[in-house]
Scaffold this active site. Sequence first.
Site, short mmCIF file in Angstrom:
data_model
loop_
_atom_site.label_atom_id
_atom_site.label_comp_id
_atom_site.label_asym_id
_atom_site.label_seq_id
_atom_site.Cartn_x
_atom_site.Cartn_y
_atom_site.Cartn_z
N GLN A 164 0.83 -1.20 0.00
CA GLN A 164 0.00 0.00 0.00
C GLN A 164 0.86 1.25 0.00
OE1 GLN A 164 -2.56 0.30 3.39
NE2 GLN A 164 -3.64 2.11 2.63
N GLN A 196 2.21 1.96 -3.38
CA GLN A 196 1.22 2.59 -4.23
C GLN A 196 1.06 4.06 -3.86
OE1 GLN A 196 -0.57 2.15 -6.85
NE2 GLN A 196 -1.99 3.85 -6.62
N GLU A 197 1.07 4.35 -2.58
CA GLU A 197 0.84 5.72 -2.11
C GLU A 197 2.00 6.65 -2.47
OE1 GLU A 197 -1.65 7.19 -0.86
OE2 GLU A 197 -3.00 5.67 -0.06
N SER A 198 3.22 6.18 -2.27
CA SER A 198 4.36 7.11 -2.35
C SER A 198 5.57 6.56 -3.07
CB SER A 198 4.78 7.49 -0.93
OG SER A 198 5.28 6.34 -0.24
N TYR A 243 -6.91 1.99 -7.52
CA TYR A 243 -6.08 2.03 -6.32
C TYR A 243 -5.95 0.65 -5.71
CZ TYR A 243 -4.60 3.28 -1.57
OH TYR A 243 -3.92 3.36 -0.38
#
Length: 517
Positions: free
Chosen positions: A373, A376-378, A495
């Site tokens: 996760q 994916q976020e950063s 996402y």
Amino acid sequence: MKKNNTEPLKINQLRKRRALTLNFTPRNLALLAIGLFLLGAGMFAWFLKPIPVFSEMDGRTASAIESEYADYFPAYALDIYTGDLEELKKRKVIRALVTPSLTDFFLADKRIMGLQAEILEHFEEFINKDVRNPAKKINVVYIPVPFEQMIPALVEGRGDIAAALLTVTSEREERVDFISGRSTAVDELLVTHVSVPEISSVDDLSGESVYVLRGSSYVGHLQEMNEEFVEKGLEPMHIVEADPNLHTEDILELVNAGVIRMTVVDHYLAELWSRVLREMRVYNEIKINKGGYVGWAIRKDSPELTRILKEFSSTIKRGTLLGNILIQRYFGTTRWIGNPNVQKQRKNVEHIMLLFQKYGAQYGFDWLALAAQAYQESGWEHDSKSHRGAVGIMQLLPSTAADPKVNISDISNLENNIHAGTKYMAFLLDRYYSDEEMFATEDQLAFSWAAYNAGPAKVRRIRALTEEMGLDPNRWFHNAEYAAQKITGRETVHYVANVYKYYVAMRLGIDVSSHRR
């Protein structure tokens, strides 16, 4: 077309497992590959390999209908019946079983698109070319099903054509007939990452781990090769059927990224993808199988449907205008997978992973799921900031971190950011999705990720709409994700899908390291 008002058919629960699955990934380049091969090999070279399944279901789910598409075909298309072309003409419907995918069959701008959808549109024009009265025209309607259910659904009478990339095998030919000119043979080749020591013969595969498309013909051919290894006194290969939701191109991307060492694919895919995936090595001389053929499938004892389909196939040959148009239409920017194991992307990764393990253990949350996760976020860049004000490796809003349910200060600090993100994810899961009788493990995480992205209030709306659509509000895969698309657009669906992809890649990386020689 009128809306489907029949009782929706239930989709069985996915089996509980820790390894999460990939759902949708854009694959425009795969369509280019198929189109290019069409120009060189004729119409039914388009139908080259099985599309990977989208969910792991038991044998009683041949009736699973993806309700996302229910508005696009009439209710009577859901009836169960068999028959040849004359029967289909009386009903004025030919049902094409298709597998939802962002290459072959998908929704965009409130219309159905995709390579298979367009071919079927042309087929509908072909069979109606001499029909002047609109009331007598035959409609080709789409029945979306998971790939592994295509042949069972076809035989059962829930569809009339299995319009997918099906490899002709003796086992399948016992159940269905194929529409295939058999004009072009397809070889199955070994593909490795460039870092893998060169393979000089098939015997060099002894003891290696080979990741292949689940349920594909590659599995059987590798098993036959293993039998030969045993006879020679060699160690068999470790044949790993990849996650059921990984596409062939996903597996090639993972090989290219160095996440997995080797796979097997059809020669046309290997050749074309190697032009853009530069870290792959294709072994044209290492053939796992030679001379396979491909085609659409129909029920046995359907001579008239066979005839019309063969006539249609003969109208599209190499260098056709249609082939060129489809190549241009579907060739665009391809978003490639980032490799979580590439060193340049893993600055301080050991420290970061230790933090994920620490707080994952503290809150009972899978640390690999958290790491995926965060990627994916950063991209694991703690300096990341979004236009919405989210900060850090977990891209948290300061207001979320300050909320009493999280209450972690100074999330500009890396450890605090991971702590806060993990605590918030644990809160979402425990508060809304922790009932194991209700949610499978992968769905618990999927809904938690969706809530992290869109907020728990929107996920409540998503689940309510899912139930209104006649789907299971406790299942994300092939259920709530369709409602999510209607409420949040593609953002939340993408996402969750991307986090799955990174999670699968990371797990594959760990699994491969344990099987290397």
